[in-house]
Write a protein that holds these residues in place. Structure first.
Motif, PDB file in Angstrom:
ATOM      1  N   VAL A   3       3.652 -12.510 -11.876  1.00  0.00           N
ATOM      2  CA  VAL A   3       4.283 -11.223 -11.604  1.00  0.00           C
ATOM      3  C   VAL A   3       5.344 -11.008 -12.672  1.00  0.00           C
ATOM      4  O   VAL A   3       6.341 -11.730 -12.720  1.00  0.00           O
ATOM      5  CB  VAL A   3       4.903 -11.183 -10.191  1.00  0.00           C
ATOM      6  CG1 VAL A   3       5.593  -9.841  -9.956  1.00  0.00           C
ATOM      7  CG2 VAL A   3       3.847 -11.440  -9.122  1.00  0.00           C
ATOM      8  N   ALA A  68       5.421  -5.730 -11.992  1.00  0.00           N
ATOM      9  CA  ALA A  68       6.158  -5.134 -10.880  1.00  0.00           C
ATOM     10  C   ALA A  68       6.710  -3.778 -11.303  1.00  0.00           C
ATOM     11  O   ALA A  68       6.977  -3.545 -12.485  1.00  0.00           O
ATOM     12  CB  ALA A  68       7.291  -6.059 -10.449  1.00  0.00           C
ATOM     13  N   LEU A  88       5.332  -4.143  -6.099  1.00  0.00           N
ATOM     14  CA  LEU A  88       4.173  -3.795  -6.923  1.00  0.00           C
ATOM     15  C   LEU A  88       3.668  -2.399  -6.601  1.00  0.00           C
ATOM     16  O   LEU A  88       3.644  -2.008  -5.429  1.00  0.00           O
ATOM     17  CB  LEU A  88       3.033  -4.791  -6.691  1.00  0.00           C
ATOM     18  CG  LEU A  88       3.344  -6.267  -6.895  1.00  0.00           C
ATOM     19  CD1 LEU A  88       2.087  -7.105  -6.638  1.00  0.00           C
ATOM     20  CD2 LEU A  88       3.894  -6.532  -8.291  1.00  0.00           C
ATOM     21  N   ALA A  92      -1.442  -2.695  -8.933  1.00  0.00           N
ATOM     22  CA  ALA A  92      -1.057  -4.104  -9.013  1.00  0.00           C
ATOM     23  C   ALA A  92      -1.165  -4.768  -7.639  1.00  0.00           C
ATOM     24  O   ALA A  92      -1.572  -5.925  -7.530  1.00  0.00           O
ATOM     25  CB  ALA A  92       0.357  -4.241  -9.575  1.00  0.00           C
TER      26      ALA A  92
END
Length: 110
Positions: A3, A68, A88, A92
């Motif tokens: 991430v 993110a 997110l 994503a």
């Protein structure tokens, strides 16, 4: 699961961290998988880690990478100014969900 939280603010290392979708649903750790498990055990399970360079991604296998859209404070400490959670966007979040519930999170941070 990597991430990427770079450029989104002062993302902090913490023993507890969560990933949410933009609607506020907790994506990770999977709430149903950790229900009834002590928070200490979850923390000691090394479910997440932090890296600060692209070159470190190579040490992990089976990597899915998402960016993110923002970072936020823990829900139990709003106003603390300590950002430990990632949020997110819809695309994503869909990628994250497809990776499976038992994934490990690696935060790529500044």
């Amino acid at each position: 699961m990597v991430v990427d939280v770079r450029g989104l603010g002062a993302f902090q290392r913490d023993m507890t961290s969560f990933v949410y979708d933009e609607g506020g649903t907790q994506l990770w750790p999977d709430a149903s998988l950790i229900k009834g498990v002590s928070s200490q055990l979850v923390q000691e399970g090394s479910l997440h880690t932090y890296i600060t360079s692209e070159s470190q991604i190579g040490q992990f296998q089976n990597v899915t990478r998402v960016k993110a859209v923002r970072v936020e404070e823990p829900r139990i400490a709003r106003g603390s100014g300590v950002f430990t959670n990632a949020v997110l966007g819809s695309g994503a979040a869909a990628q994250f969900r497809s990776a499976g519930a038992a994934c490990r999170v690696v935060y790529l941070k500044d």
